[in-house]
Design a protein around this motif. Structure first.
Motif, short mmCIF file in Angstrom:
data_model
loop_
_atom_site.label_atom_id
_atom_site.label_comp_id
_atom_site.label_asym_id
_atom_site.label_seq_id
_atom_site.Cartn_x
_atom_site.Cartn_y
_atom_site.Cartn_z
N PRO A 149 -13.61 4.96 40.12
CA PRO A 149 -12.28 4.57 40.49
C PRO A 149 -11.11 5.72 40.38
O PRO A 149 -10.59 6.10 41.12
CB PRO A 149 -11.89 3.45 39.56
N GLN A 326 -5.18 2.37 39.81
CA GLN A 326 -6.33 1.50 39.72
C GLN A 326 -7.34 2.35 39.28
O GLN A 326 -8.21 1.76 38.66
CB GLN A 326 -6.55 1.22 41.04
N PRO A 330 -11.13 0.50 35.72
CA PRO A 330 -12.17 0.07 36.20
C PRO A 330 -12.56 -1.30 36.23
O PRO A 330 -13.72 -1.94 36.67
CB PRO A 330 -13.14 1.02 35.50
N ARG A 334 -12.59 -5.31 42.49
CA ARG A 334 -12.08 -4.51 43.77
C ARG A 334 -11.72 -5.40 44.72
O ARG A 334 -10.79 -5.22 45.56
CB ARG A 334 -13.22 -3.64 44.13
N SER A 381 -8.82 2.84 47.81
CA SER A 381 -9.82 3.27 46.73
C SER A 381 -10.76 2.13 46.44
O SER A 381 -11.76 2.26 46.16
CB SER A 381 -9.02 3.50 45.56
N SER A 382 -10.59 0.74 46.75
CA SER A 382 -11.23 -0.38 46.44
C SER A 382 -12.51 -0.24 47.25
O SER A 382 -13.79 -0.53 46.95
CB SER A 382 -10.48 -1.48 46.30
N PHE A 385 -14.77 2.35 46.67
CA PHE A 385 -15.83 1.86 45.38
C PHE A 385 -16.72 0.81 45.67
O PHE A 385 -18.10 0.91 45.49
CB PHE A 385 -14.66 1.42 44.22
#
Length: 457
Positions: A149, A326, A330, A334, A381-382, A385
């Motif tokens: 993250p 975010q 971590p 997500r 970003s999620s 990941f």
């Protein structure tokens, strides 16, 4: 079957900061951010310098071709790099793709004619697409799950400075020196980025169990690239011929996409397919609205070009801030963050329905786009990941290329649709009102499928 990587669990495990900026990681972390920043600066700068470039080498009717050449080549570079990384590892791509991108900058900076410049744009697109995939593969190999993250927060931040200073710097260079410096000025940074990632890249070998060859990837990539080029052309040629070309491009594009993305992506099947589908919905909704927002503010509400850029700036800041937030958490789910991201983007686009009419409240665009940027920082970003978490080592390249491909294709198709709506409905206000309703539906669909992106227990 997905086999998500695991992070160290011993008490001696390094902190996230040590993983990113410890003595053995500092260089590669900075190098990865610089690689993304190079593409961001080029993207932001070229759009600003394009009027001067076209005036020097071509005509107004040629305006879209440098963008079309870049976009089509990016598709092929993305797919080819994904397959190579899955079979041979990311080493060659990490070292070679930035050099191809740099060669494209050099060709463009010295181009005596538009055809030569287009060759440079093809090299830039191929290099940018390939290095984007290789960056994801390297992140999967080098950084633990707990650190990712924060890594993706840094990757997001790599777009902020280019978004803020890229256009004005490119404008000054184009006006006071030459548009050629917009390309040539980045060359030293290419060399620096390669030097920073070289040592870590050189240690990355092939996956232990390479996936058997996927048939038809390169022909599918070429077909998709041609379709993207056609759709981009149609966006500037909304005539009867343009409509025919656009329909033909979609007929070619759909079967090509099926070859280039995980099975079930087009119906958002649970797992990595849903992640890739969500990436297309999020990118298509946000970046299409971003592309048309300045047109709305200048054409319908009479804002200056400078003022119309303010919502885009606050959107970039919101993206960076929420991505950094975010990255420090971590432990958060997500899929839940992704749903929140879609909700923010969808709410902002719904708000634009109050901006689009001539009687609309124009200043709302500023807080609305700060909210949209916040949603992108959470959602994008999620998704990055989740993509790596769903990917076995031998599939990381293919999945990464598929996600980036959905970015490119969704933006090309939906922006093309937006241009068509503005032309067919004979007005910016009515055309964009219809477009924003479509983008809102995309955001709602993305929020609905967010739960499908979760890892299976």
């Amino acid at each position: 079957m997905t086999t998500p990587p695991t992070s160290p669990t011993s008490s001696a495990a390094p902190s996230v900061r040590e993983e990113l900026f410890g003595p053995d990681r500092r260089g590669v972390t900075v190098g990865l951010v610089l690689l993304i920043s190079l593409v961001a600066f080029e993207s932001m700068g070229v759009g600003t310098a394009m009027p001067a470039l076209v005036a020097d080498l071509g005509e107004v009717s040629d305006y879209s071709w440098p963008f079309v050449a870049f976009g089509a080549a990016t598709v092929v570079g993305t797919v080819a790099a994904g397959r190579w990384c899955d079979v041979h590892g990311p080493r060659l791509v990490l070292l070679g793709a930035p050099l191809v991108f740099g060669a494209g900058l050099l060709v463009a900076a010295t181009a005596p004619s538009l055809p030569v410049l287009l060759v440079g744009r093809v090299l830039q697109g191929a290099g940018a697409g390939a290095q984007g995939v290789a960056v994801y593969v390297l992140i999967a190999l080098v950084y633990s799950v707990g650190a990712r993250p924060a890594v993706f927060a840094l990757i997001s931040s790599a777009w902020v400075v280019p978004s803020l200073v890229g256009p004005p710097v490119a404008g000054v260079l184009a006006e006071q020196a030459s548009w050629r410096w917009v390309f040539g000025g980045l060359l030293p940074l290419v060399v620096l980025a390669v030097a920073l990632v070289a040592r870590t890249a050189a240690r990355q070998g092939a996956p232990a169990h390479p996936r058997p060859g996927r048939r038809g990837l390169l022909p599918g990539a070429v077909a998709a690239a041609v379709a993207v080029a056609a759709i981009s052309w149609v966006a500037d040629h909304t005539t009867a011929v343009g409509v025919v070309v656009g329909v033909a491009a979609l007929v070619v594009l759909v079967p090509a996409v099926r070859l280039l993305v995980p099975a079930g992506t087009l119906v958002a099947r649970r797992g990595v397919a849903a992640v890739v589908a969500a990436r297309g919905l999020l990118s298509g909704a946000f970046f299409t609205a971003t592309a048309f927002l300045p047109l709305l503010l200048t054409d319908v509400h009479g804002w200056s070009l400078t003022a119309a850029g303010v919502p885009l700036i606050v959107g970039s800041l919101g993206w960076s801030a929420s991505s950094a937030w975010q990255g420090r958490r971590p432990e958060l789910s997500r899929p839940v963050l992704l749903r929140a991201g879609f909700a923010c983007v969808g709410t902002a686009i719904a708000g634009l329905l109050l901006v689009a009419p001539s009687w609309g409240v124009a200043w709302l665009a500023v807080p609305l786009w700060a909210l949209a940027g916040t949603g992108m920082g959470l959602g994008f970003s999620s998704l990055s990941f989740l993509l790596l978490s769903h990917s076995a080592p031998e599939d990381t390249g293919f999945h990464s290329s598929a996600a980036q491909l959905m970015d490119q294709l969704s933006q090309a198709v939906v922006i093309g649709v937006g241009g068509g709506l503005v032309a067919v409905l004979a007005g910016v206000s009515s055309g964009l009102t219809t477009l924003f309703a479509l983008l809102l539906a995309m955001a709602v669909a993305g929020a609905a499928l967010s739960a499908r992106t979760a890892l299976r227990d």
